[in-house]
Design a protein around this motif. Structure first.
Motif, PDB file in Angstrom:
ATOM      1  N   THR A  67       0.823  -1.200   0.000  1.00  0.00           N
ATOM      2  CA  THR A  67       0.000   0.000   0.000  1.00  0.00           C
ATOM      3  C   THR A  67       0.865   1.261   0.000  1.00  0.00           C
ATOM      4  O   THR A  67       0.330   2.371  -0.106  1.00  0.00           O
ATOM      5  CB  THR A  67      -0.933   0.048   1.229  1.00  0.00           C
ATOM      6  N   LYS A  68       2.173   1.090   0.090  1.00  0.00           N
ATOM      7  CA  LYS A  68       3.081   2.235   0.194  1.00  0.00           C
ATOM      8  C   LYS A  68       4.036   2.277  -0.999  1.00  0.00           C
ATOM      9  O   LYS A  68       4.761   1.321  -1.260  1.00  0.00           O
ATOM     10  CB  LYS A  68       3.878   2.166   1.496  1.00  0.00           C
ATOM     11  N   TYR A  69       4.048   3.411  -1.704  1.00  0.00           N
ATOM     12  CA  TYR A  69       4.910   3.554  -2.878  1.00  0.00           C
ATOM     13  C   TYR A  69       6.375   3.279  -2.557  1.00  0.00           C
ATOM     14  O   TYR A  69       7.090   2.639  -3.334  1.00  0.00           O
ATOM     15  CB  TYR A  69       4.780   4.957  -3.470  1.00  0.00           C
ATOM     16  N   LYS A  70       6.853   3.768  -1.420  1.00  0.00           N
ATOM     17  CA  LYS A  70       8.262   3.613  -1.075  1.00  0.00           C
ATOM     18  C   LYS A  70       8.668   2.152  -1.075  1.00  0.00           C
ATOM     19  O   LYS A  70       9.742   1.780  -1.575  1.00  0.00           O
ATOM     20  CB  LYS A  70       8.544   4.254   0.283  1.00  0.00           C
ATOM     21  N   GLU A  71       7.820   1.293  -0.532  1.00  0.00           N
ATOM     22  CA  GLU A  71       8.154  -0.125  -0.434  1.00  0.00           C
ATOM     23  C   GLU A  71       7.932  -0.854  -1.760  1.00  0.00           C
ATOM     24  O   GLU A  71       8.635  -1.823  -2.062  1.00  0.00           O
ATOM     25  CB  GLU A  71       7.371  -0.754   0.725  1.00  0.00           C
ATOM     26  N   ILE A  72       6.966  -0.403  -2.546  1.00  0.00           N
ATOM     27  CA  ILE A  72       6.777  -0.967  -3.884  1.00  0.00           C
ATOM     28  C   ILE A  72       7.993  -0.653  -4.757  1.00  0.00           C
ATOM     29  O   ILE A  72       8.530  -1.529  -5.453  1.00  0.00           O
ATOM     30  CB  ILE A  72       5.505  -0.405  -4.540  1.00  0.00           C
ATOM     31  N   VAL A  73       8.441   0.589  -4.723  1.00  0.00           N
ATOM     32  CA  VAL A  73       9.613   0.986  -5.502  1.00  0.00           C
ATOM     33  C   VAL A  73      10.826   0.173  -5.089  1.00  0.00           C
ATOM     34  O   VAL A  73      11.595  -0.310  -5.935  1.00  0.00           O
ATOM     35  CB  VAL A  73       9.881   2.501  -5.337  1.00  0.00           C
ATOM     36  N   ALA A  74      11.008  -0.037  -3.784  1.00  0.00           N
ATOM     37  CA  ALA A  74      12.146  -0.821  -3.294  1.00  0.00           C
ATOM     38  C   ALA A  74      12.080  -2.258  -3.800  1.00  0.00           C
ATOM     39  O   ALA A  74      13.110  -2.864  -4.131  1.00  0.00           O
ATOM     40  CB  ALA A  74      12.179  -0.792  -1.769  1.00  0.00           C
ATOM     41  N   LEU A  75      10.876  -2.814  -3.884  1.00  0.00           N
ATOM     42  CA  LEU A  75      10.693  -4.181  -4.382  1.00  0.00           C
ATOM     43  C   LEU A  75      11.159  -4.298  -5.833  1.00  0.00           C
ATOM     44  O   LEU A  75      11.937  -5.199  -6.186  1.00  0.00           O
ATOM     45  CB  LEU A  75       9.219  -4.570  -4.256  1.00  0.00           C
TER      46      LEU A  75
END
Length: 265
Positions: A67-75
């Motif tokens: 649900t968080k862009y920061k963690e999606i981008v990191a993935l």
């Protein structure tokens, strides 16, 4: 599934530490792909990746709240770092808890969670995935929707049904995307599959205290996990599949589908 057909490809999967996501990851590994998994279940995700890497680097894991862009981008950046790019995105993270909530407390966080995980995360992950896939020259995104995306699941599943209708509608909006950046967007819409997602909706046994809805879940037919995986692999590998959903897929599998699922369609 015989012989690797995705050798050299890299897939990012959300919610793949167990259940449907894990089964799809298993199939991708078997077909020669590398996989990068994002999940909240760290111990299970790390153990799964370790099992894939026994004969060399094939997989990576990262804790990811989708649900968080920061963690999606990191993935997705982890996939770039470990394997050089992304070709496939499987957006499988989802919840079914708190579906029967019409007469529960007026709780903002609790009632927003279903849409955040099942819908908003798909929108956010699709945006990030499209950038990575386009940079790679194209690819495919497949989301996990549900037969509830076509039909009412009744009052006990109202928020879940709404969320899966949203995923189906969102998927159908991208039929023109391949002509823009060579990225296909599809979704699989299974009926009940015996995973942790639905076992949370009913007791461990058919007790006399089960609600009518819990009894419905307990006594409903199940879609085989192998059938669900086959649907995912078809939408991944068949490049003619653009904006397609499982209803289209199963029209060509009617005999098998009608035994288990199509009575609901």
């Amino acid at each position: 599934m015989t012989g690797p057909t995705l050798k050299g490809k890299t897939a990012v999967l959300t919610g793949a530490a167990r259940g449907i996501g894990k089964a799809v990851a298993d199939a991708l590994i078997e077909k020669g792909a590398n996989v990068v998994i994002g999940d909240l279940l760290d111990s299970q995700g790390e153990a799964l990746v370790a099992s894939y890497n026994t004969d060399g680097k094939r997989a990576a894991y990262i804790h990811a709240d989708v649900t968080k862009y920061k963690e999606i981008v990191a993935l997705f950046q982890l996939a770039e770092k470990e394997f050089g790019g992304v070709d496939i995105a499987i957006l499988n993270a989802g919840i079914a808890s708190n579906s029967n909530n019409l007469f529960t407390d007026l709780n903002d966080l609790q009632d927003e969670r279903m849409i955040d995980v099942n819908v908003t995360s798909v929108i956010k992950c699709t945006k990030v995935a499209t950038l990575h896939l386009a940079r790679r020259g194209g690819g495919v995104i497949v989301s996990t929707a549900s037969v509830a995306g076509f039909h009412s699941g009744g009052i006990s599943l109202a928020p879940y049904t709404a969320s899966k209708h949203a995923v189906v509608g969102y998927t159908r909006a991208f039929d023109i995307l391949p002509s823009i950046c060579n990225v296909r967007v599809n979704a699989v819409c299974p009926y009940w599959v015996e995973t942790d997602l639905i076992t949370s909706l009913h007791p461990d046994d058919d007790s006399t205290t089960a609600t009518p809805f819990e009894k419905l879940v307990i006594n409903s037919a199940r879609t085989k996990i192998e059938t669900v995986v086959e649907a995912f692999m078809t939408l991944i590998e068949d490049e003619s599949r653009i904006g397609k959903l499982i209803l289209d897929y199963y029209e060509k599998k009617k005999r098998e589908f009608r035994k288990v699922d199509l009575y609901f369609v």
